[in-house]
Design a protein around this motif. Structure first.
Motif, PDB file in Angstrom:
ATOM      1  N   MET A  72       0.828  -1.204   0.000  1.00 62.45           N
ATOM      2  CA  MET A  72       0.000   0.000   0.000  1.00 62.45           C
ATOM      3  C   MET A  72       0.864   1.256   0.000  1.00 62.45           C
ATOM      4  O   MET A  72       0.573   2.232  -0.693  1.00 62.45           O
ATOM      5  N   ARG A  73       1.928   1.223   0.762  1.00 56.74           N
ATOM      6  CA  ARG A  73       2.818   2.396   0.810  1.00 56.74           C
ATOM      7  C   ARG A  73       3.490   2.635  -0.542  1.00 56.74           C
ATOM      8  O   ARG A  73       3.672   3.776  -0.954  1.00 56.74           O
ATOM      9  N   HIS A  74       3.843   1.569  -1.230  1.00 55.44           N
ATOM     10  CA  HIS A  74       4.480   1.712  -2.534  1.00 55.44           C
ATOM     11  C   HIS A  74       3.516   2.264  -3.586  1.00 55.44           C
ATOM     12  O   HIS A  74       3.957   2.859  -4.574  1.00 55.44           O
ATOM     13  N   LEU A  75       2.225   2.063  -3.376  1.00 55.80           N
ATOM     14  CA  LEU A  75       1.243   2.577  -4.328  1.00 55.80           C
ATOM     15  C   LEU A  75       1.182   4.098  -4.334  1.00 55.80           C
ATOM     16  O   LEU A  75       0.643   4.696  -5.268  1.00 55.80           O
ATOM     17  N   SER A  76       1.727   4.721  -3.303  1.00 54.93           N
ATOM     18  CA  SER A  76       1.709   6.186  -3.220  1.00 54.93           C
ATOM     19  C   SER A  76       2.847   6.836  -4.006  1.00 54.93           C
ATOM     20  O   SER A  76       2.882   8.056  -4.149  1.00 54.93           O
ATOM     21  N   LYS A  77       3.769   6.036  -4.506  1.00 51.58           N
ATOM     22  CA  LYS A  77       4.923   6.584  -5.216  1.00 51.58           C
ATOM     23  C   LYS A  77       4.505   7.209  -6.542  1.00 51.58           C
ATOM     24  O   LYS A  77       3.514   6.836  -7.151  1.00 51.58           O
ATOM     25  N   LYS A  78       5.298   8.156  -6.996  1.00 48.39           N
ATOM     26  CA  LYS A  78       5.030   8.841  -8.254  1.00 48.39           C
ATOM     27  C   LYS A  78       5.364   7.967  -9.461  1.00 48.39           C
ATOM     28  O   LYS A  78       4.651   7.963 -10.468  1.00 48.39           O
ATOM     29  N   ASP A  79       6.424   7.200  -9.351  1.00 52.43           N
ATOM     30  CA  ASP A  79       6.927   6.406 -10.478  1.00 52.43           C
ATOM     31  C   ASP A  79       5.948   5.307 -10.860  1.00 52.43           C
ATOM     32  O   ASP A  79       5.528   4.493 -10.025  1.00 52.43           O
ATOM     33  N   ALA A  80       5.576   5.254 -12.142  1.00 54.79           N
ATOM     34  CA  ALA A  80       4.606   4.267 -12.617  1.00 54.79           C
ATOM     35  C   ALA A  80       5.124   2.844 -12.470  1.00 54.79           C
ATOM     36  O   ALA A  80       4.356   1.927 -12.153  1.00 54.79           O
ATOM     37  N   THR A  81       6.412   2.640 -12.679  1.00 55.44           N
ATOM     38  CA  THR A  81       6.979   1.295 -12.568  1.00 55.44           C
ATOM     39  C   THR A  81       6.856   0.772 -11.141  1.00 55.44           C
ATOM     40  O   THR A  81       6.516  -0.395 -10.917  1.00 55.44           O
ATOM     41  N   THR A  82       7.110   1.625 -10.163  1.00 59.59           N
ATOM     42  CA  THR A  82       6.976   1.225  -8.761  1.00 59.59           C
ATOM     43  C   THR A  82       5.530   0.867  -8.445  1.00 59.59           C
ATOM     44  O   THR A  82       5.261  -0.139  -7.763  1.00 59.59           O
TER      45      THR A  82
ATOM     46  N   TYR B 118      -7.117   3.742  -4.779  1.00 61.05           N
ATOM     47  CA  TYR B 118      -7.812   3.477  -6.039  1.00 61.05           C
ATOM     48  C   TYR B 118      -8.309   4.775  -6.678  1.00 61.05           C
ATOM     49  O   TYR B 118      -8.323   4.902  -7.907  1.00 61.05           O
ATOM     50  N   ARG B 119      -8.716   5.739  -5.891  1.00 60.49           N
ATOM     51  CA  ARG B 119      -9.124   7.035  -6.449  1.00 60.49           C
ATOM     52  C   ARG B 119      -7.989   7.646  -7.261  1.00 60.49           C
ATOM     53  O   ARG B 119      -8.208   8.247  -8.310  1.00 60.49           O
ATOM     54  N   ARG B 120      -6.788   7.498  -6.778  1.00 57.39           N
ATOM     55  CA  ARG B 120      -5.629   8.063  -7.456  1.00 57.39           C
ATOM     56  C   ARG B 120      -5.199   7.189  -8.635  1.00 57.39           C
ATOM     57  O   ARG B 120      -4.919   7.686  -9.720  1.00 57.39           O
ATOM     58  N   LEU B 121      -5.154   5.886  -8.401  1.00 55.86           N
ATOM     59  CA  LEU B 121      -4.660   4.961  -9.425  1.00 55.86           C
ATOM     60  C   LEU B 121      -5.581   4.905 -10.637  1.00 55.86           C
ATOM     61  O   LEU B 121      -5.116   4.783 -11.774  1.00 55.86           O
ATOM     62  N   SER B 122      -6.881   4.980 -10.417  1.00 53.25           N
ATOM     63  CA  SER B 122      -7.822   4.910 -11.532  1.00 53.25           C
ATOM     64  C   SER B 122      -7.772   6.162 -12.401  1.00 53.25           C
ATOM     65  O   SER B 122      -8.290   6.171 -13.521  1.00 53.25           O
ATOM     66  N   ALA B 123      -7.140   7.219 -11.877  1.00 55.67           N
ATOM     67  CA  ALA B 123      -6.973   8.465 -12.635  1.00 55.67           C
ATOM     68  C   ALA B 123      -5.546   8.649 -13.112  1.00 55.67           C
ATOM     69  O   ALA B 123      -5.199   9.696 -13.651  1.00 55.67           O
TER      70      ALA B 123
ATOM     71  N   ASP C 275      -2.309  17.776  -9.305  1.00 58.56           N
ATOM     72  CA  ASP C 275      -1.427  18.375  -8.314  1.00 58.56           C
ATOM     73  C   ASP C 275      -0.267  19.002  -9.074  1.00 58.56           C
ATOM     74  O   ASP C 275       0.608  18.306  -9.585  1.00 58.56           O
ATOM     75  N   ALA C 276      -0.273  20.333  -9.144  1.00 60.75           N
ATOM     76  CA  ALA C 276       0.739  21.047  -9.923  1.00 60.75           C
ATOM     77  C   ALA C 276       2.153  20.824  -9.397  1.00 60.75           C
ATOM     78  O   ALA C 276       3.123  21.040 -10.117  1.00 60.75           O
ATOM     79  N   ARG C 277       2.259  20.370  -8.142  1.00 58.24           N
ATOM     80  CA  ARG C 277       3.586  20.107  -7.576  1.00 58.24           C
ATOM     81  C   ARG C 277       4.187  18.816  -8.132  1.00 58.24           C
ATOM     82  O   ARG C 277       5.404  18.627  -8.078  1.00 58.24           O
ATOM     83  N   LYS C 278       3.332  17.923  -8.623  1.00 56.08           N
ATOM     84  CA  LYS C 278       3.801  16.617  -9.086  1.00 56.08           C
ATOM     85  C   LYS C 278       3.534  16.370 -10.560  1.00 56.08           C
ATOM     86  O   LYS C 278       4.254  15.601 -11.200  1.00 56.08           O
TER      87      LYS C 278
END
Length: 241
Positions: free
Chosen positions: A42-52, A102-107, A199-202
């Protein structure tokens, strides 16, 4: 007026208002009783990198499959053996943090991430069964819109999970049960700006525009389909199904 949360875990605020991400404030704590390996994924799902994120999604799918298979083998011996809780109750603890992710990943901008997240959703729901009931209203709006993703494979995976979880008439019943939450989030997204869904920061400006176009289009399709389904059901004579 208070900001209304849209997709991706971000705030969909009123025009001219601050549109800072609410990810930190809205992220539910991971239960101390949650399986440690699941918590790590779950913690790794928060990473920015798509591969991670992809590796975490695939690893979590494999782990849930392993846990479900182990439970099935143990359950075939008559009375359940004493010991740790079964995977269905244990995995239900993963639902609050998963729904947030899932809210983040589905987008996500990555089509592969969106597909894997839909596949994982279906697998997790099959494992928890009725355990999703207390969380359905928070899950359904994102899940419904994911079924209209322009990436056909991701949309089909989300739709398959929905049909498997709610066969036949139960699909309509689930939509009616969540209708307020569905309409609120669909409306928030359709009237949002690109900045409010990102998120304009990311995210780069191109990523935010692409996400906005994709989610608004999917939400319009989802709203039209929802109104058709509910309208058709309302027009049916009483007592029919």
């Amino acid at each position: 007026a208070a900001a209304a949360r849209g997709f991706g875990g971000h705030a969909a605020a009123s025009a001219g208002a601050d549109t800072r991400s609410k990810a930190t404030a809205d992220e539910p704590p991971i239960s101390a009783n949650l399986d440690g390996e699941i918590a790590q994924y779950m913690r790794h799902l928060s990473k920015k990198d798509a591969t991670t994120k992809l590796k975490a999604l695939q690893g979590l799918r494999a782990y849930i499959k392993q846990r479900s298979s182990s439970d099935s083998d143990q359950g075939g011996e008559g009375e359940s053996a004493p010991g740790p809780p079964s995977s269905s109750s244990d995995l239900a603890l993963a639902l609050p943090p998963w729904i947030y992710q899932y809210r983040r990943l589905s987008a996500d901008s990555s089509r592969a991430v969106r597909l894997e997240s839909a596949l994982l959703l279906g697998q997790l729901l099959a494992a928890v069964g009725r355990g999703v009931a207390p969380h359905l209203k928070s899950l359904m709006p994102t899940w419904w819109v994911a079924q209209f993703d322009p990436y056909t494979d991701a949309a089909n995976a989300a739709r398959s999970a929905f049909q498997a979880s709610f066969p036949g008439r139960k699909q309509l019943d689930s939509l009616l049960y969540c209708r307020i939450e569905l309409l609120e989030q669909l409306s928030d997204t359709i009237t949002s700006t690109a900045q409010q869904l990102g998120d304009a920061r990311k995210d780069s400006p191109e990523e935010m525009e692409d996400r906005h176009e994709r989610l608004v289009s999917a939400s319009l399709l989802g709203l039209g389909t929802l109104l058709d389904v509910v309208g058709t059901a309302a027009a049916e004579p009483a007592g029919t199904s």
